[in-house]
Design a protein around this motif. Structure first.
Motif, short mmCIF file in Angstrom:
data_model
loop_
_atom_site.label_atom_id
_atom_site.label_comp_id
_atom_site.label_asym_id
_atom_site.label_seq_id
_atom_site.Cartn_x
_atom_site.Cartn_y
_atom_site.Cartn_z
N LYS A 8 0.82 -1.21 0.00
CA LYS A 8 0.00 0.00 0.00
C LYS A 8 0.85 1.26 0.00
N SER A 9 1.89 1.28 0.80
CA SER A 9 2.75 2.46 0.86
C SER A 9 3.47 2.68 -0.46
N TYR A 10 3.93 1.61 -1.05
CA TYR A 10 4.63 1.71 -2.33
C TYR A 10 3.68 2.19 -3.42
N THR A 11 2.46 1.68 -3.44
CA THR A 11 1.47 2.11 -4.43
C THR A 11 1.14 3.58 -4.24
N ALA A 12 0.97 4.03 -3.00
CA ALA A 12 0.69 5.44 -2.73
C ALA A 12 1.84 6.32 -3.20
N ALA A 29 4.98 19.69 -3.39
CA ALA A 29 3.94 19.11 -2.53
C ALA A 29 4.53 17.97 -1.71
N PRO A 30 4.27 17.96 -0.40
CA PRO A 30 4.86 16.91 0.43
C PRO A 30 4.12 15.57 0.26
N PHE A 31 4.85 14.50 0.43
CA PHE A 31 4.27 13.17 0.50
C PHE A 31 4.30 12.77 1.97
N ILE A 32 3.14 12.65 2.57
CA ILE A 32 3.05 12.36 3.99
C ILE A 32 2.40 11.00 4.17
#
Length: 58
Positions: A8-12, A29-32
């Motif tokens: 899931k994290s990799y896909t996001a 834009a940050p990736f949080i």
């Protein structure tokens, strides 16, 4: 999808990079990333992290 990257994290992260490349998001834009399991017993804390809060509300 590679198992060592945590699905899931990799896909996001891939979706985020795609949005930046296609100028849907600005380059700065940050990736949080949130671990929602940490907020299971306190959904208000997750809401405050997503939407902000007033300093004296806690």
């Amino acid at each position: 999808m590679r198992a060592d990257r945590g699905g899931k994290s990799y896909t996001a992260e891939l979706i985020y990079k795609c949005c930046v490349e296609n100028e849907v998001l600005p380059p700065h834009a940050p990736f949080i990333s949130f671990n929602c399991a940490q907020y299971a017993n306190n959904p208000e804390l997750l809401s405050s992290n997503l939407f902000g809060y007033i300093f004296t509300c806690f």
